[in-house]
Design an enzyme around this catalytic site. Sequence first.
Site, short mmCIF file in Angstrom:
data_model
loop_
_atom_site.label_atom_id
_atom_site.label_comp_id
_atom_site.label_asym_id
_atom_site.label_seq_id
_atom_site.Cartn_x
_atom_site.Cartn_y
_atom_site.Cartn_z
N GLU A 35 1.10 -1.26 0.08
CA GLU A 35 0.29 0.06 -0.25
C GLU A 35 1.26 1.35 0.28
O GLU A 35 1.52 1.55 0.95
CB GLU A 35 -0.62 -0.01 0.91
CG GLU A 35 -1.63 1.42 1.82
CD GLU A 35 -2.93 1.82 -0.24
OE1 GLU A 35 -3.30 1.37 -0.62
OE2 GLU A 35 -2.10 2.23 -0.66
N CYS A 43 -12.10 4.27 0.27
CA CYS A 43 -13.63 4.81 0.96
C CYS A 43 -13.01 5.41 2.27
O CYS A 43 -14.37 6.03 2.87
CB CYS A 43 -14.21 3.00 1.25
SG CYS A 43 -15.24 2.60 2.43
N CYS A 48 -16.73 7.21 1.04
CA CYS A 48 -17.36 7.06 1.81
C CYS A 48 -17.64 7.12 3.10
O CYS A 48 -17.99 7.95 3.47
CB CYS A 48 -17.68 5.55 2.13
SG CYS A 48 -17.11 4.18 0.19
N LYS A 51 -17.18 11.06 3.09
CA LYS A 51 -17.77 11.39 2.83
C LYS A 51 -19.04 11.88 4.21
O LYS A 51 -19.51 12.90 3.69
CB LYS A 51 -18.25 10.97 1.68
CG LYS A 51 -19.48 11.94 0.89
CD LYS A 51 -20.05 11.03 0.75
CE LYS A 51 -20.67 9.47 0.32
NZ LYS A 51 -20.66 9.16 -0.51
N ALA A 115 4.20 -0.56 -5.14
CA ALA A 115 4.53 -1.96 -5.53
C ALA A 115 4.37 -2.14 -7.38
O ALA A 115 3.85 -1.11 -7.96
CB ALA A 115 4.38 -3.48 -5.53
N TYR A 177 -22.33 11.35 -8.97
CA TYR A 177 -22.66 11.41 -7.74
C TYR A 177 -21.64 12.40 -6.28
O TYR A 177 -22.26 13.34 -5.46
CB TYR A 177 -23.03 9.47 -6.96
CG TYR A 177 -22.07 9.00 -6.26
CD1 TYR A 177 -22.24 9.33 -5.28
CD2 TYR A 177 -21.64 8.23 -7.83
CE1 TYR A 177 -20.34 8.17 -4.83
CE2 TYR A 177 -20.54 7.42 -7.15
CZ TYR A 177 -20.09 7.61 -6.02
OH TYR A 177 -18.46 6.54 -5.77
N GLU A 181 -23.17 14.77 -4.25
CA GLU A 181 -23.17 14.89 -2.87
C GLU A 181 -22.22 15.90 -2.52
O GLU A 181 -22.11 16.78 -1.17
CB GLU A 181 -22.08 13.33 -2.56
CG GLU A 181 -22.71 12.72 -2.65
CD GLU A 181 -22.56 10.81 -2.67
OE1 GLU A 181 -23.17 9.46 -1.90
OE2 GLU A 181 -21.09 11.13 -2.32
N HIS A 436 -46.20 1.73 10.77
CA HIS A 436 -46.99 3.14 10.27
C HIS A 436 -46.38 4.00 12.13
O HIS A 436 -46.71 3.54 13.05
CB HIS A 436 -48.51 3.14 10.70
CG HIS A 436 -48.88 4.17 10.03
ND1 HIS A 436 -48.93 5.15 9.85
CD2 HIS A 436 -49.90 5.11 11.09
CE1 HIS A 436 -50.04 6.61 9.76
NE2 HIS A 436 -50.37 6.15 10.79
N GLU A 441 -43.27 3.26 4.72
CA GLU A 441 -45.14 3.02 4.35
C GLU A 441 -45.74 2.99 2.90
O GLU A 441 -46.12 2.17 2.45
CB GLU A 441 -46.08 2.85 5.69
CG GLU A 441 -46.49 3.91 5.89
CD GLU A 441 -47.47 4.27 6.67
OE1 GLU A 441 -48.10 3.11 6.80
OE2 GLU A 441 -47.14 5.45 7.17
C1 LIG Z 1 -15.84 10.87 -2.97
C2 LIG Z 1 -15.65 9.02 -3.39
C3 LIG Z 1 -17.28 8.99 -2.45
C4 LIG Z 1 -17.48 7.19 -3.03
N1 LIG Z 1 -18.31 6.87 -1.51
C5 LIG Z 1 -18.73 5.75 -1.88
C6 LIG Z 1 -20.17 5.52 -1.10
O1 LIG Z 1 -20.87 6.14 -0.23
N2 LIG Z 1 -20.26 4.49 -1.25
C7 LIG Z 1 -19.58 3.45 -1.96
O2 LIG Z 1 -19.71 2.03 -1.82
N3 LIG Z 1 -18.52 3.24 -2.79
C8 LIG Z 1 -18.15 4.81 -2.36
N4 LIG Z 1 -17.17 5.58 -3.17
C9 LIG Z 1 -16.35 4.22 -4.47
C10 LIG Z 1 -15.64 3.49 -3.33
O3 LIG Z 1 -14.52 3.76 -3.12
C11 LIG Z 1 -14.62 2.30 -4.24
O4 LIG Z 1 -16.11 2.29 -4.87
C12 LIG Z 1 -13.87 1.36 -3.91
O5 LIG Z 1 -12.67 2.34 -2.33
C13 LIG Z 1 -12.89 0.91 -4.09
O6 LIG Z 1 -12.13 -0.38 -3.96
P1 LIG Z 1 -10.76 -0.57 -3.94
O7 LIG Z 1 -10.30 -2.04 -3.59
O8 LIG Z 1 -10.93 -1.30 -5.91
O9 LIG Z 1 -9.93 1.03 -4.46
P2 LIG Z 1 -9.38 1.60 -3.34
O10 LIG Z 1 -10.12 1.90 -2.21
O11 LIG Z 1 -8.92 3.31 -4.36
O12 LIG Z 1 -7.98 1.12 -3.03
C14 LIG Z 1 -6.83 0.77 -4.10
C15 LIG Z 1 -5.28 1.42 -3.19
O13 LIG Z 1 -4.42 0.33 -3.72
C16 LIG Z 1 -3.19 1.70 -3.39
N5 LIG Z 1 -2.59 1.74 -4.56
C17 LIG Z 1 -3.06 2.08 -5.59
N6 LIG Z 1 -1.73 1.89 -6.89
C18 LIG Z 1 -0.63 1.21 -6.50
C19 LIG Z 1 0.63 0.87 -6.24
N7 LIG Z 1 1.12 0.79 -7.82
N8 LIG Z 1 1.55 0.42 -5.32
C20 LIG Z 1 0.29 -0.15 -3.54
N9 LIG Z 1 -0.68 0.15 -3.85
C21 LIG Z 1 -1.20 1.09 -4.85
C22 LIG Z 1 -4.36 3.12 -3.38
O14 LIG Z 1 -2.97 4.26 -2.99
C23 LIG Z 1 -5.23 2.62 -2.38
O15 LIG Z 1 -5.25 2.58 -1.88
C24 LIG Z 1 -16.76 6.78 -3.11
C25 LIG Z 1 -15.50 7.22 -4.03
C26 LIG Z 1 -15.16 8.54 -3.61
C27 LIG Z 1 -13.70 9.17 -4.38
#
Ligand SMILES: Cc1cc2nc3c(=O)[nH]c(=O)nc-3n(C[C@H](O)[C@H](O)[C@H](O)COP(=O)(O)OP(=O)(O)OC[C@H]3O[C@@H](n4cnc5c(N)ncnc54)[C@H](O)[C@@H]3O)c2cc1C
Length: 451
Positions: A35, A43, A48, A51, A115, A177, A181, A436, A441
Amino acid sequence: MPEFDYDLYTIGAGSGGVRASRFAANFGARVAVAEERYLGGTCVNVGCIPKKLLSYAAHYHEEIEDAAGYGWQIGERKFDWPTLIANKDREIARLNGIYERLLTGSGVTIHKARATIVDPHTIEVEGKRVTARHILVATGGWPMVPDIPGMEHSVTSNECFYLKELPRRIAVLGGGYIAVEFASIFKGLGSAVTLIHRSMPILREFDADIGMTLNAEMQKKGVQFRSRVTVRNVEKRDGGELCITLSDDSTLACDLLLNATGRKPHTRGLGLEEAGVKVAENGAVLVDANYETSVPSIHAIGDAIDRMHLTPVALAEGMVVADRLFNTARRTMDYANVPTAIFSHPNAATVGLSEAQAREQFGEVKIFRSGFKALKHTLTRNEERVMMKLVVDAKTDRVLGAHMVGPEAGEIIQGFAVALNCGATKAQIDATIGIHPTMAEEFVTMREPVA
Ligand SMILES: Cc1cc2nc3c(=O)[nH]c(=O)nc-3n(C[C@H](O)[C@H](O)[C@H](O)COP(=O)(O)OP(=O)(O)OC[C@H]3O[C@@H](n4cnc5c(N)ncnc54)[C@H](O)[C@@H]3O)c2cc1C
């Protein structure tokens, strides 16, 4: 001596990566995760969770006003942005710690570094090369910045969580969205907000009644809409003010421009193509139904594959991969009836097909729709209205979609997602007794289809 250093190497400790890594380790695999930024990913850190905390903060504005109708006299009001951000940061740091303990507690090795992929079984991290039987790409997404002169003066949602002060006037560019938001959050906290979007209604990917209702409700709450226009250029003036020129030649002055025009997979420079992994033009990793890429030892999930940008979807995909590679391979992922909420003010939520999608796929559909003022607001001066809608297949009576704009819409629609997954018919919804007096409802008492 094992053939590889690890059974699974996950790149990215976000929603999907953490879940897949933990599950794999619990199935007995030797797992490491890299990471580069923050444990918990988008998230937890810039999505999420923060936010929704900001959205809660913004709701107090209206609740304090609504309280007057119930006899509450509340003295001088003052909102302090730095307090909110400091409290939010403390909570996020606590969650980061929980994620770290969840991983290490399952026996997962964490590399806090970027990575990259060297070949189908080799990763470079912290200046070293490590090998793995399987590599999982879970690198998430990143905001896109449109190629418009002066956009370097804008911020994205990432920066909004760390602003030093609340902007007095903010322009939000986008109709999705995240744009909606943040427009609601800043409005609730006291900024003057203008939402600039090119299509009508907003939230094009949802049922049109959601976009139209929210458009009207947000305007009532004071959000200004500049519809069917785009930004031509942005200029920064002395003193920091931004001057935005729109495609209709009008201009708009603001203190902050939030660019919320979309996100794309965060896969550049990862070494995917070099390792033979096929990637779409926008950077999305191409996978089959089992999340396997064109290289069998490399899988990809979550926002990196650009299917549904939702945390619960990334979690589910991560569990499918861990189960397939290290357990019984019984899990599958069904993308139908994935519910989702928009934490705008008022909230909105949806599950299943929009009216337009249902007409296209099923032909004849029946629409049940209701618009009303919630009981709570009979004593307040709040003019907010609730919208509820059911889309029903005329031939089979099956409910194809449920959509809502109104307080706690996500809490209500979550239950409907279960009903839709069970194949509920309109007759079964009608036979359900309401609670109710609630808003919910209304969903079980809509009897007459709209003409
Ligand atoms: C403002 C906002 C609000 C949102 N609100 C919601 C919501 O209300 N409900 C909902 O369900 N979803 C919401 N989402 C979407 C949700 O956050 C994502 O769909 C979700 O986090 C995706 O998960 P993921 O594991 O694919 O990626 P991520 O959670 O983005 O994780 C990817 C990770 O990989 C790391 N990374 C990237 N490249 C490398 C590398 N080469 N080496 C090491 N680490 C690396 C990044 O630093 C990151 O920590 C929101 C997104 C945003 C931007």
